[in-house]
Motif scaffolding. Structure first.
Motif, PDB file in Angstrom:
ATOM      1  N   LYS A 198     -22.989  52.340 -22.000  1.00  0.00           N
ATOM      2  CA  LYS A 198     -24.175  53.150 -21.767  1.00  0.00           C
ATOM      3  C   LYS A 198     -25.194  52.358 -20.966  1.00  0.00           C
ATOM      4  O   LYS A 198     -25.221  51.128 -21.012  1.00  0.00           O
ATOM      5  CB  LYS A 198     -24.809  53.587 -23.090  1.00  0.00           C
ATOM      6  N   LEU A 199     -26.028  53.094 -20.240  1.00  0.00           N
ATOM      7  CA  LEU A 199     -27.202  52.517 -19.607  1.00  0.00           C
ATOM      8  C   LEU A 199     -28.382  52.824 -20.511  1.00  0.00           C
ATOM      9  O   LEU A 199     -28.833  53.972 -20.584  1.00  0.00           O
ATOM     10  CB  LEU A 199     -27.413  53.093 -18.202  1.00  0.00           C
ATOM     11  N   ILE A 200     -28.824  51.816 -21.235  1.00  0.00           N
ATOM     12  CA  ILE A 200     -29.879  52.006 -22.231  1.00  0.00           C
ATOM     13  C   ILE A 200     -31.192  51.530 -21.640  1.00  0.00           C
ATOM     14  O   ILE A 200     -31.309  50.388 -21.170  1.00  0.00           O
ATOM     15  CB  ILE A 200     -29.556  51.243 -23.523  1.00  0.00           C
ATOM     16  N   VAL A 201     -32.190  52.404 -21.671  1.00  0.00           N
ATOM     17  CA  VAL A 201     -33.519  52.076 -21.165  1.00  0.00           C
ATOM     18  C   VAL A 201     -34.455  52.017 -22.363  1.00  0.00           C
ATOM     19  O   VAL A 201     -34.702  53.045 -23.008  1.00  0.00           O
ATOM     20  CB  VAL A 201     -33.999  53.110 -20.124  1.00  0.00           C
ATOM     21  N   GLY A 202     -34.927  50.795 -22.675  1.00  0.00           N
ATOM     22  CA  GLY A 202     -35.784  50.636 -23.845  1.00  0.00           C
ATOM     23  C   GLY A 202     -37.225  51.019 -23.596  1.00  0.00           C
ATOM     24  O   GLY A 202     -37.986  51.207 -24.534  1.00  0.00           O
ATOM     25  N   LYS A 203     -37.606  51.178 -22.356  1.00  0.00           N
ATOM     26  CA  LYS A 203     -38.981  51.572 -22.021  1.00  0.00           C
ATOM     27  C   LYS A 203     -38.917  52.702 -21.015  1.00  0.00           C
ATOM     28  O   LYS A 203     -37.898  53.411 -20.929  1.00  0.00           O
ATOM     29  CB  LYS A 203     -39.738  50.362 -21.467  1.00  0.00           C
ATOM     30  N   ASP A 204     -39.967  52.857 -20.230  1.00  0.00           N
ATOM     31  CA  ASP A 204     -40.007  53.950 -19.261  1.00  0.00           C
ATOM     32  C   ASP A 204     -38.979  53.725 -18.166  1.00  0.00           C
ATOM     33  O   ASP A 204     -38.727  52.580 -17.739  1.00  0.00           O
ATOM     34  CB  ASP A 204     -41.393  54.055 -18.634  1.00  0.00           C
ATOM     35  N   MET A 205     -38.366  54.833 -17.692  1.00  0.00           N
ATOM     36  CA  MET A 205     -37.448  54.771 -16.564  1.00  0.00           C
ATOM     37  C   MET A 205     -37.997  55.648 -15.461  1.00  0.00           C
ATOM     38  O   MET A 205     -38.246  56.853 -15.666  1.00  0.00           O
ATOM     39  CB  MET A 205     -36.038  55.220 -16.964  1.00  0.00           C
ATOM     40  N   GLN A 206     -38.193  55.047 -14.310  1.00  0.00           N
ATOM     41  CA  GLN A 206     -38.714  55.773 -13.160  1.00  0.00           C
ATOM     42  C   GLN A 206     -37.584  56.010 -12.170  1.00  0.00           C
ATOM     43  O   GLN A 206     -36.941  55.065 -11.718  1.00  0.00           O
ATOM     44  CB  GLN A 206     -39.851  54.996 -12.484  1.00  0.00           C
ATOM     45  N   VAL A 207     -37.315  57.284 -11.874  1.00  0.00           N
ATOM     46  CA  VAL A 207     -36.271  57.662 -10.931  1.00  0.00           C
ATOM     47  C   VAL A 207     -36.949  58.306  -9.742  1.00  0.00           C
ATOM     48  O   VAL A 207     -37.506  59.393  -9.857  1.00  0.00           O
ATOM     49  CB  VAL A 207     -35.243  58.621 -11.574  1.00  0.00           C
ATOM     50  N   ASN A 208     -36.940  57.584  -8.589  1.00  0.00           N
ATOM     51  CA  ASN A 208     -37.567  58.123  -7.384  1.00  0.00           C
ATOM     52  C   ASN A 208     -36.626  59.041  -6.614  1.00  0.00           C
ATOM     53  O   ASN A 208     -37.073  59.800  -5.758  1.00  0.00           O
ATOM     54  CB  ASN A 208     -38.022  56.990  -6.471  1.00  0.00           C
ATOM     55  N   GLY A 209     -35.326  58.966  -6.921  1.00  0.00           N
ATOM     56  CA  GLY A 209     -34.355  59.839  -6.268  1.00  0.00           C
ATOM     57  C   GLY A 209     -33.797  60.834  -7.263  1.00  0.00           C
ATOM     58  O   GLY A 209     -34.458  61.240  -8.222  1.00  0.00           O
TER      59      GLY A 209
END
Length: 502
Positions: free
Chosen positions: A389-400
């Motif tokens: 898995k790709l685990i993001v423990g904080k905010d994830m910003q997706v510009n695309g």
């Protein structure tokens, strides 16, 4: 050594001499400037004693040397000759001065001119007792004449002896005379060759300094050797001959600074002609050790250990054809760029203060962590294979865009619109308009109510949205999952139009 014979019996005292070296050899003709010690120099030791049974009183003795360029001359010049007498407590002798030799007793003076440019001349040495007269009985005299430049023509030179002495009565005013013969033989270079015996090559830190057994890199070094008449020298270092005009006939060479950068071997070749027309070759070798060497290349077949720092220059590169291990919990630190053209396998922690550039694959078998400052930027796809898995423990910003299924167990905070298939995705508190997909027309709430608690919802058949036809979406559950008993929209069959007022 052989004593020269006495020429006649005119003198009352007995005279004998010997030479150093013995026999004497002439100076070579046409000595060129810059060739050291090519002229032949000699010392004469003269002894005087009373060989008879009657005491002899003596007031003065003169030694006359023939000076000139003829075969019967002993010296080329009278300059530079030093005279010494023993015992010096009772006798005096005056040393040579420039062009003139003054040898006097305490009460009188004699002038001795040096050899002229042509023909022969005489150099006189006078010895006299300090009291004016002396009786010569058992004790004798010893006279040394040093640094005589020997004539360049072979022959027999006669040294004159003038003696003022008597056995009884007053000392006569006219001296008794005799001569001593000294033979001069032709100069023969390499007459006694000894192949393999060199010229005592030595390295010094400076002129008169200590031996240069160990010096700092690029320090100057002075080379000295023993030069004999007829020698011709060649000096080699760093695989080539040193081209200095003063080496061939000289006895020294100053190696310039910034030359000896590493342990350096020197070889001195000495060629000496022999009387039969041949030559003898002699070699001297020495090595000067350097403490902080500078090497063009270094190949180590065994282990290489650096107890201090290992620093490379700014040019070139350092290549390893085997694994490189960093032991004892130390770090491999790259303050500049670290380039990996192949695979990089890291089992522990990699700390990089600069940039990490990999033209090949970078494989991390364990956790890959970044610091709190800065950011990780990827200009290509980042793929996470299942079941990982790709685990993001904080905010994830997706510009695309995000392609595929995105499952979020926490909150999704979007500062802009969320789209699906190019169309916006509804979110909490969004305001929408709704039209019927079958009959058309937008739903709206009319002014009249059905009763006190309920109101009507009508469909505006003409078409576009009306002012009271906007609806707000509110999320009424605390979980993003739908209720288990709530069917999805795809599973709900289409219903007929409900009855009015039902």
């Amino acid at each position: 050594m052989t004593d020269a014979p006495r020429a006649d019996q005119a003198t009352l005292l007995t005279y004998a001499l010997t030479t150093v070296p013995n026999p004497l050899t002439t100076s070579p003709p046409d000595v060129k400037p810059g060739n050291e010690d090519e002229n032949s120099y000699a010392d004469i030791d003269l002894v005087i004693s009373n060989s008879g049974s009657t005491p002899v009183r003596c007031s003065k003795i003169a030694i006359v040397l023939p000076v000139g360029t003829l075969a019967q001359d002993l010296a080329l010049t009278g300059e530079g000759i030093s005279a010494y007498v023993e015992p010096d407590s009772g006798w005096t002798v005056v040393d040579v001065q420039s062009d003139v030799l003054l040898a006097v007793p305490t009460a009188e003076t004699a002038v001795f001119p040096a050899a002229g440019a042509e023909g022969s001349s005489k150099v006189r040495f006078s010895l006299a007792p300090q009291s004016g007269e002396s009786e010569v009985t058992v004790d004798g005299l010893y006279l040394t004449l040093r640094r005589i430049m020997v004539s360049d023509k072979a022959g027999v030179a006669r040294i004159g002896i003038e003696e003022w002495a008597t056995q009884e009565g007053p000392i006569p005013g006219t001296p008794s005379t005799t001569t001593l013969d000294v033979a001069k033989f032709p100069f023969r270079s390499g007459a006694d060759p000894a192949p393999g015996i060199g010229r005592a090559l030595v390295a010094l830190t400076s002129q008169g300094g200590p031996p240069a057994t160990r010096v700092a890199a690029n320090a100057p070094v002075r080379l000295e050797w023993h030069h004999l008449r007829g020698d011709s020298h060649e000096l080699y270092m760093d695989g080539s001959r040193v081209t200095d005009a003063g080496i061939a006939g000289g006895s020294k060479y100053d190696v310039p600074a910034d030359t000896v950068r590493r342990d350096t071997a020197f070889a001195l070749k000495t060629v000496t002609p022999t009387p039969d027309g041949g030559f003898v070759v002699r070699w001297d070798h020495l090595t000067v050790c350097v403490t902080d060497q500078t090497l063009d290349a270094l190949t180590v077949s065994g282990a290489f250990q650096a107890n201090g720092s290992l620093t490379t220059g700014s040019a070139g590169e350092t290549k390893f054809n085997h694994p490189v291990s960093v032991l004892n919990a130390k770090k491999l630190t790259a303050t500049g760029e670290l380039r990996v053209d192949g695979n990089a396998s890291v089992g522990g922690t990699v700390g990089i203060t600069g940039k990490l550039t990999a033209d090949g694959d970078v494989q991390v078998n364990k956790t890959f962590k970044t610091g709190t400052a800065g950011e990780s930027v990827f200009y290509h796809n980042v793929t996470v294979y299942t079941p990982a898995k790709l685990i993001v423990g904080k905010d994830m910003q997706v510009n695309g865009s995000v392609t595929g299924t995105l499952k979020v167990t926490g909150a999704v905070n979007a500062g802009g619109d969320i789209t699906r298939g190019g169309k916006g995705v509804l979110a909490h508190y969004d305001t929408i308009s709704m039209s019927n997909t079958e009959k058309g027309g937008y739903l709206y709430a009319p002014v009249m109510d059905y009763d006190g608690d309920r109101g009507y919802i009508f469909r505006w058949k003409p078409g576009g949205p009306v002012s009271n036809g906007y609806w707000k979406i509110e999320r009424n559950r605390t979980t993003a999952e739908a209720a288990p008993d709530l069917p999805s929209a795809e599973d709900t069959p289409a219903a007929t139009e409900p009855p009015a007022g039902g």
